[in-house]
Scaffold this motif. Structure first.
Motif, PDB file in Angstrom:
ATOM      1  N   SER A  92     -31.315  79.501 -73.903  1.00 24.90           N
ATOM      2  CA  SER A  92     -30.427  79.621 -72.907  1.00 24.90           C
ATOM      3  C   SER A  92     -29.286  78.633 -72.926  1.00 24.90           C
ATOM      4  N   ALA A 122     -38.926  87.642 -75.040  1.00 23.83           N
ATOM      5  CA  ALA A 122     -38.854  87.628 -73.662  1.00 23.83           C
ATOM      6  C   ALA A 122     -37.341  87.498 -73.353  1.00 23.83           C
ATOM      7  N   PRO A 123     -36.830  87.885 -72.044  1.00 21.60           N
ATOM      8  CA  PRO A 123     -35.501  87.473 -71.997  1.00 21.60           C
ATOM      9  C   PRO A 123     -35.341  86.424 -72.003  1.00 21.60           C
ATOM     10  N   ASN A 168     -38.736  81.081 -63.513  1.00 23.65           N
ATOM     11  CA  ASN A 168     -38.396  82.050 -62.756  1.00 23.65           C
ATOM     12  C   ASN A 168     -39.330  83.119 -62.685  1.00 23.65           C
ATOM     13  N   ASP A 169     -39.246  84.380 -62.075  1.00 17.72           N
ATOM     14  CA  ASP A 169     -40.214  85.355 -61.896  1.00 17.72           C
ATOM     15  C   ASP A 169     -40.217  86.371 -62.579  1.00 17.72           C
ATOM     16  N   SER A 170     -39.332  86.397 -63.905  1.00 16.91           N
ATOM     17  CA  SER A 170     -39.254  87.479 -65.004  1.00 16.91           C
ATOM     18  C   SER A 170     -40.598  87.687 -65.448  1.00 16.91           C
ATOM     19  N   THR A 171     -40.747  88.882 -65.969  1.00 15.64           N
ATOM     20  CA  THR A 171     -41.958  89.329 -66.549  1.00 15.64           C
ATOM     21  C   THR A 171     -41.743  90.096 -67.850  1.00 15.64           C
ATOM     22  N   VAL A 172     -42.832  90.330 -68.697  1.00 14.92           N
ATOM     23  CA  VAL A 172     -42.710  91.039 -69.895  1.00 14.92           C
ATOM     24  C   VAL A 172     -43.891  91.981 -69.670  1.00 14.92           C
ATOM     25  N   PRO A 214     -33.726  83.080 -70.218  1.00 18.38           N
ATOM     26  CA  PRO A 214     -33.838  82.426 -68.839  1.00 18.38           C
ATOM     27  C   PRO A 214     -32.268  81.950 -68.703  1.00 18.38           C
ATOM     28  N   ASP A 256     -46.979  94.072 -66.354  1.00 15.30           N
ATOM     29  CA  ASP A 256     -46.097  93.149 -66.366  1.00 15.30           C
ATOM     30  C   ASP A 256     -46.595  91.596 -66.210  1.00 15.30           C
ATOM     31  N   ARG A 298     -45.895  87.337 -65.918  1.00 17.60           N
ATOM     32  CA  ARG A 298     -44.711  86.304 -66.173  1.00 17.60           C
ATOM     33  C   ARG A 298     -44.888  85.425 -67.189  1.00 17.60           C
TER      34      ARG A 298
END
Length: 267
Positions: free
Chosen positions: A265, A149-150, A34-38, A152, A27, A29
């Motif tokens: 967002s 991706a989510p 932010n630290d979100s990953t895919v 943010p 996964d 970044r």
């Protein structure tokens, strides 16, 4: 040399993916905010589809020689790209804008003035809107549906401040980076080695500086992560440039990578 560069570049990208698989860090970044990953493969599918569409679309002219190769310019520009990545990692993001403008804009312009010549004067002309299909496909796959991706968190900025940030980021990231890494660096290496070795050189050079932006403190894993993420995206951007010699597709894709999550967002 062409075959060695091609094989070496592919080995770097494949090796980076294998390192992430072996260490369980698959996964990656997708933003510095932010630290979100895919999953890393979610970054590859839009790239693969985009490259295939660039390859098969009929609305283009065959490539011709891009002027006279200048080995000195090619190596100096590559050295500037390496210096940018190293210095940014050493000194941190506090000098980000200064280093970028100095090494990716002012220094190349000084080199061109010093060495003279116009090594890119014989560009082929492609149909202006030919890249629209691969660009649209890449953006839809990247930001709509299961691969997206989510979204943010909404930025904590006023409207005016947000607009100014987006404009400044667009100019100093999307425009400047595409001019340096694709229009200047890639083109000069194409003159020496051909399209795909040059695309690999520019993609890897563009990817590695992102370690300072998105790294987590483990240099090996950080390098592998940016190579499978930005390195793969660089292949699509580089192929767009190699086939069409149009700046608007590169700036559109790069600008969307940076800004579209912010716009989403706000919804």
């Amino acid at each position: 040399m062409r075959r060695w560069v091609l094989a070496g570049g592919l080995a770097v990208l494949v090796g980076a993916a294998l390192v992430l698989v072996a260490t369980g860090n698959t996964d990656v970044r997708y933003t510095a905010d932010n630290d979100s990953t895919v999953p890393m493969w979610a970054r590859w599918i839009p790239v693969a589809v985009g490259i295939v569409l660039v390859r098969v679309t009929p609305w283009r002219h065959e490539r011709t020689a891009d002027g006279t190769a200048d080995r000195r310019q090619a190596w100096i520009l590559l050295a500037l790209a390496v210096a940018f990545a190293v210095l940014l990692k050493l000194f941190g993001l506090g000098l980000f804008e200064v280093l970028k403008v100095l090494l990716l804009l002012l220094a190349p312009l000084a080199v061109f003035r010093w060495l003279g010549g116009k090594p890119t004067r014989a560009w082929p002309t492609a149909v202006r809107w030919a890249p629209a299909l691969p660009v649209a496909a890449f953006l839809v796959l990247s930001y709509v549906g299961p691969l997206a991706a989510p979204v943010p968190a909404r930025p904590n900025l006023g409207t005016v401040d947000l607009v100014l940030v987006i404009i400044s980021v667009f100019l100093i990231n999307s425009v400047l980076e595409e001019v340096f890494y694709r229009r200047w660096l890639q083109t000069r290496w194409e003159q020496l080695l051909g399209p795909w070795p040059a695309i690999l050189i520019s993609s890897i050079a563009w990817a590695v500086w992102h370690v300072a932006l998105q790294g987590r403190g483990e240099l090996g894993i950080d390098l592998a992560s940016v190579l499978v993420n930005q390195g793969a995206q660089g292949l699509f951007l580089g192929y767009l440039w190699s086939r069409y010699r149009r700046m608007w597709p590169l700036i559109t894709v790069h600008g969307a990578i940076n800004a579209l999550p912010v716009f989403l967002s706000l919804g």
